[in-house]
Design an enzyme around this catalytic site. Structure first.
Site, mmCIF file in Angstrom:
data_model
loop_
_atom_site.group_PDB
_atom_site.id
_atom_site.type_symbol
_atom_site.label_atom_id
_atom_site.label_comp_id
_atom_site.label_asym_id
_atom_site.label_seq_id
_atom_site.Cartn_x
_atom_site.Cartn_y
_atom_site.Cartn_z
ATOM 1 N N GLU A 214 0.812 -1.219 0.000
ATOM 2 C CA GLU A 214 0.000 0.000 0.000
ATOM 3 C C GLU A 214 0.848 1.275 0.000
ATOM 4 O O GLU A 214 0.399 2.323 -0.449
ATOM 5 C CB GLU A 214 -0.968 0.009 1.185
ATOM 6 C CG GLU A 214 -2.119 -0.992 1.053
ATOM 7 C CD GLU A 214 -1.762 -2.375 1.560
ATOM 8 O OE1 GLU A 214 -0.577 -2.618 1.872
ATOM 9 O OE2 GLU A 214 -2.675 -3.230 1.650
ATOM 10 N N PHE B 119 -11.100 -7.554 14.108
ATOM 11 C CA PHE B 119 -10.029 -7.998 13.204
ATOM 12 C C PHE B 119 -9.702 -6.898 12.182
ATOM 13 O O PHE B 119 -10.585 -6.335 11.563
ATOM 14 C CB PHE B 119 -10.466 -9.280 12.476
ATOM 15 C CG PHE B 119 -9.422 -9.770 11.500
ATOM 16 C CD1 PHE B 119 -8.183 -10.201 11.954
ATOM 17 C CD2 PHE B 119 -9.668 -9.768 10.133
ATOM 18 C CE1 PHE B 119 -7.208 -10.629 11.055
ATOM 19 C CE2 PHE B 119 -8.698 -10.203 9.235
ATOM 20 C CZ PHE B 119 -7.464 -10.624 9.702
ATOM 21 N N GLN B 120 -8.430 -6.618 12.041
ATOM 22 C CA GLN B 120 -7.917 -5.589 11.129
ATOM 23 C C GLN B 120 -8.522 -4.214 11.402
ATOM 24 O O GLN B 120 -8.692 -3.417 10.490
ATOM 25 C CB GLN B 120 -8.121 -5.999 9.665
ATOM 26 C CG GLN B 120 -7.206 -7.171 9.283
ATOM 27 C CD GLN B 120 -7.101 -7.389 7.776
ATOM 28 O OE1 GLN B 120 -8.022 -7.092 7.035
ATOM 29 N NE2 GLN B 120 -5.959 -7.913 7.333
ATOM 30 N N LYS C 254 -17.444 -0.714 6.727
ATOM 31 C CA LYS C 254 -17.970 -1.732 5.818
ATOM 32 C C LYS C 254 -19.492 -1.633 5.692
ATOM 33 O O LYS C 254 -20.045 -1.777 4.604
ATOM 34 C CB LYS C 254 -17.558 -3.126 6.316
ATOM 35 C CG LYS C 254 -17.730 -4.216 5.279
ATOM 36 C CD LYS C 254 -17.046 -5.515 5.714
ATOM 37 C CE LYS C 254 -17.154 -6.560 4.611
ATOM 38 N NZ LYS C 254 -16.444 -7.802 4.976
ATOM 39 N N MET D 217 24.364 8.582 0.555
ATOM 40 C CA MET D 217 24.348 9.881 1.228
ATOM 41 C C MET D 217 24.720 9.718 2.696
ATOM 42 O O MET D 217 25.421 10.555 3.278
ATOM 43 C CB MET D 217 22.967 10.531 1.094
ATOM 44 C CG MET D 217 22.904 11.950 1.614
ATOM 45 S SD MET D 217 24.083 13.054 0.796
ATOM 46 C CE MET D 217 23.059 13.785 -0.480
#
Lengths: 201, 599
Positions: free
Chosen positions: B75, B137-138, B187, B502
């Site tokens: 993501e 969940f999640q 949802k 760097m």
């Protein structure tokens, strides 16, 4: 130095977090923060007192404006305003020692709002220094303070200042009589100030 | 694969709302359908995302709408792609992710967009409103997590709120100083139905911002300062691109004969080939740029924020200069540098208000100030290194320079973060706006590949080059699969020096060459590309650079070149963090990178 801001914000979940988080982000300590309904439905009014450098006012106000839920910000520190705080103070007092407390309450123009066999509750309204004065005297008298609850400072600008932003938004419920459109009515404001100076407690 | 899914979209699009046509009054849709119908109405044709449980209802409805979905591999890639898409096109980029880990993976990309003021809308699924706050969940509090790195964010728990909130999110993302906005949709809000009316869901006009106005007195004051300045410099920032004020900045520079220094994100806003262009200022800016700023008697800051990488230590920054700050965000005024005149508002509008007050300076003959800067450039200004004899070493700067020559400076270059980023800024001259896409404020390694995928999808007809170091490239190298699946004609240059370059340079300069944890073992990037079905080539000598670049440009589809460059090369000049602009570490005397007048 102490800065005082009045912020009109949308009355929605999470708005307080956003405002508080902004001060956290700027590493500025909030001294007091009061929130309640304003004169408009759906708009809350916050008074925020914070300790920051003298030049921080502009940046704090500009940063507050960056929050989408903030409708208007007023840095009232430099402007003529009325500031008040309310405190409830519970002191230990028996029937024998009550009269002393009654006298103090009289002098400070406070009120007794609860009386129990071993305690009294005092309600006092005023500027911070007045409340702190009462607390100090109570302490010096040996009255044991059991609890203190203070609202923090709330302020309102003097005179006929009103919210231009709310006018422009035409927030439902806001009626703006023509005579209020003048943002500041200097002379009236001065008169009120003079009166208040005499009444200042 | 992507082609197939696009075809499916088109076949079934009639099922969805067509809000742009305004024929949707009173259409009853599910929250999921409203998401896509609203995006469609906002002109979104592509989103970058990754499905999962809490966003599945939305994915189920996607086939009904003419919106292309690019499946990312992480993501973070979705957020960077939306960001690259936005920077290349000027439109709002859209990323989609599920709840929990999907949402938290977006955070680095959101913060990247926030620091560089890029308009982006992220849509995340959330657990059902009935279980919000129960550690379902999640479930993660993504609006809480992203509060400080978004311009604003929303939780939507009702289908009827989907359209108004998404529309407001677009307005917030692109208005004023742009930024990322996150919309978290539960949802059950996706599954419920509501009336959909795109027009009725239009956001109310943005609340007035009393600090956001340019006083006419300030305009006159600024004009007077500009007229009387002897040594003025324009500081052109990202705002020149964001506001589209190219013509106005150019007019100001040409009319008053004012040299223009650019910030990293401002590169391309003023043509690098213009005689008044000085190049990049700041930590790795050329000496003459920073010296000009230090000597200036007037700085005209256009859409930039006096970042610490640009100012060095503030105590000694441009000590003789009055400062005019033209900026859309009032919170930036006097934040880092105290300014004399602030013009708050859109840069283009402010300059248009300012220009009528400025009569052209005598056009013939350069001013003494411009000549003084020219003289200070000395030999290091001769930057055409094509005649330098091949020393047998391959320097990254040569790669940048050859890339610039081969593409005639016309490609969109998307860089990662580190040495190669600075070399690109020094050696690839951008004449066109939105041709350099780079993570400036946050300095996000792993940005280049996904952002370039977004840029290529935004501008399919433009040549797009990824330039990344071996370290940063590995952070998001999984997106090679995305480039392959989308069959993108993308060119990738990995500048491979076997170090986190760097950081190694800082260790060399400031930590007594203690190369702790910077040597880096990488896979064979050519084989890695081939494993993804992507053509690749390794380049070890300078002689091979141009032919490899030509091969990549001629190839249809993604092409990766692994440039094995000099290992312990450093970016010069450099102003150590916390030093003054004029206290820079100069290039070593005999520098193989710079062609002198004698060569």
């Amino acid at each position: 130095m102490l800065h005082t801001f009045v912020a009109l914000v949308e009355d929605k979940p999470g708005v307080l977090t956003r405002v508080a988080s902004l001060f956290r982000r700027l590493n500025i300590n909030i001294v007091s923060l009061t929130v309640g309904h304003s004169e408009k439905v759906g708009v809350s009014r916050m008074t925020i007192v914070c300790d920051a450098s003298p030049t921080a006012g502009h940046r704090i106000a500009a940063s507050l404006y960056k929050l989408e839920n903030v409708l208007q910000v007023d840095d009232v520190g430099q402007l003529s305003h009325v500031a008040r705080e309310l405190a409830l103070i519970k002191v230990a007092a028996t029937p024998k020692t009550r009269s002393m407390v009654f006298e103090l309450v009289e002098v400070f123009r406070a009120r007794i709002v609860d009386l129990a066999p071993e305690s009294m509750m005092i309600e006092i309204t005023g500027v911070e220094s007045k409340i702190e004065g009462l607390i100090q005297v109570l302490n010096e008298n040996g009255d044991r303070i059991l609890e203190i609850s203070r609202t923090g400072r709330m302020v309102m600008r003097r005179g006929q200042h009103t919210s231009r932003v709310l006018e422009a938004m035409r927030v439902p419920g806001l009626e703006t009589p023509d005579e209020l459109k003048a943002e500041e009515v200097g002379s009236a404001s001065d008169v009120l100030m003079a009166e208040e100076a005499g009444l200042r407690d | 694969m992507a082609g197939k899914s696009r075809a499916t979209n088109q076949k079934t699009e009639q099922a969805g709302g067509q809000p742009a046509d305004g024929a949707t009054n009173g259409t009853r849709l599910t929250g999921s359908e409203i998401i896509w119908a609203t995006l469609d109405g906002e002109g979104v044709s592509v989103v970058f995302g990754y499905p999962g449980g809490a966003i599945l209802p939305a994915y189920d409805a996607l086939r009904k709408f003419p919106i292309r979905h690019v499946l990312v591999r992480h993501e973070q890639g979705a957020a960077h792609m939306a960001d690259g898409y936005a920077r290349a096109s000027g439109k709002v980029g859209v990323a989609v992710a599920t709840s929990g880990p999907g949402a938290t993976n977006l955070v680095t990309g959101i913060a990247t967009a926030m620091l560089d003021s890029v308009p982006m809308v992220c849509i995340t699924g959330q657990v059902s409103s009935k279980v919000l706050g129960t550690d379902a969940f999640q479930e993660v509090d993504i609006t809480g997590i992203t509060l400080p790195v978004t311009k604003h964010n929303y939780v939507v728990t009702r289908a009827e709120d989907v359209a108004p909130v998404i529309r407001e999110a677009f307005l917030v993302a692109k208005s004023g100083r742009p930024g990322p906005v996150l919309v978290d949709i539960t949802k059950d809000a996706q599954q419920a139905s509501a009336e959909f009316d795109f027009a009725a869901a239009a956001p109310k006009p943005h609340r007035p911002h009393p600090m956001l106005k340019t006083e006419s007195a300030s305009i006159l004051q600024a004009a007077e300062l500009i007229r009387s300045a002897k040594k003025p410099v324009i500081l052109a920032g990202h705002g020149v691109l964001q506001s589209g004020a190219y013509a106005q900045v150019r007019t100001l520079a040409e009319r008053m004969r004012i040299p223009v220094a650019s910030t990293l994100l401002g590169l391309g806003g003023f043509p690098a080939s213009h005689p008044l262009s000085l190049g990049m200022m700041g930590m790795h800016g050329e000496a003459w740029v920073n010296e000009a700023i230090q000597k200036a008697d007037l700085l005209i800051a256009c859409g930039m924020r006096f970042d610490d990488r640009v100012t060095g230590t503030l105590a000694t920054y441009a000590p003789n200069a009055k400062k005019i700050h033209i900026e859309v965000d009032p919170a930036e005024i006097n934040k880092n540098v105290k300014v004399d005149v602030a013009l708050i508002g859109d840069l283009k509008e402010a300059l248009e208000a300012l220009l009528p007050h400025l009569a052209p300076r005598d056009a013939k003959g350069e001013s003494a100030w411009v000549k003084e800067i020219e003289a200070s450039k000395g030999e290091c200004a001769v930057r055409d290194i094509s005649n330098l004899p091949d020393s047998g070493h391959l320097y990254a700067a040569h790669v940048m320079h050859d890339l610039w020559r081969a593409t005639e400076g016309k490609a969109i270059v998307v860089t990662d973060v580190g040495q190669h980023q600075m070399w690109e800024a020094q050696y690839y001259k951008h004449d066109e706006p939105r041709t350099l896409i780079t993570s400036g404020g946050l300095g996000t390694m792993g940005f280049a590949l996904p952002a370039a995928i977004g840029a290529k999808i935004a501008c399919p007809d433009k040549e797009v080059w990824v330039i990344a170091g071996d370290g940063g490239f590995q952070m998001t190298a999984a997106e090679l699969s995305t480039a392959a699946q989308e069959e993108l004609d993308l060119n990738i240059a990995v500048v491979n020096n076997g170090y986190l370059g760097m950081v190694r340079q800082w260790q060399e300069f400031f930590y007594e060459k203690n190369y702790q944890s910077t040597p880096l073992l990488s896979p064979d990037f050519v084989k890695l590309a081939e494993a993804h079905g992507i053509r690749g080539k390794a380049v070890k000598t300078r002689a091979e650079v141009l032919s490899a670049v030509a091969e990549a440009r001629g190839h249809q589809g993604p092409f990766l070149i692994n440039f094995l460059v000099e290992k312990e090369d450093s970016v010069y000049p450099m102003i150590p963090a916390g030093s003054a602009l004029h206290e820079m570490i100069r290039r070593p005397e005999k520098n193989p990178l710079v062609e002198t007048a004698r060569d």
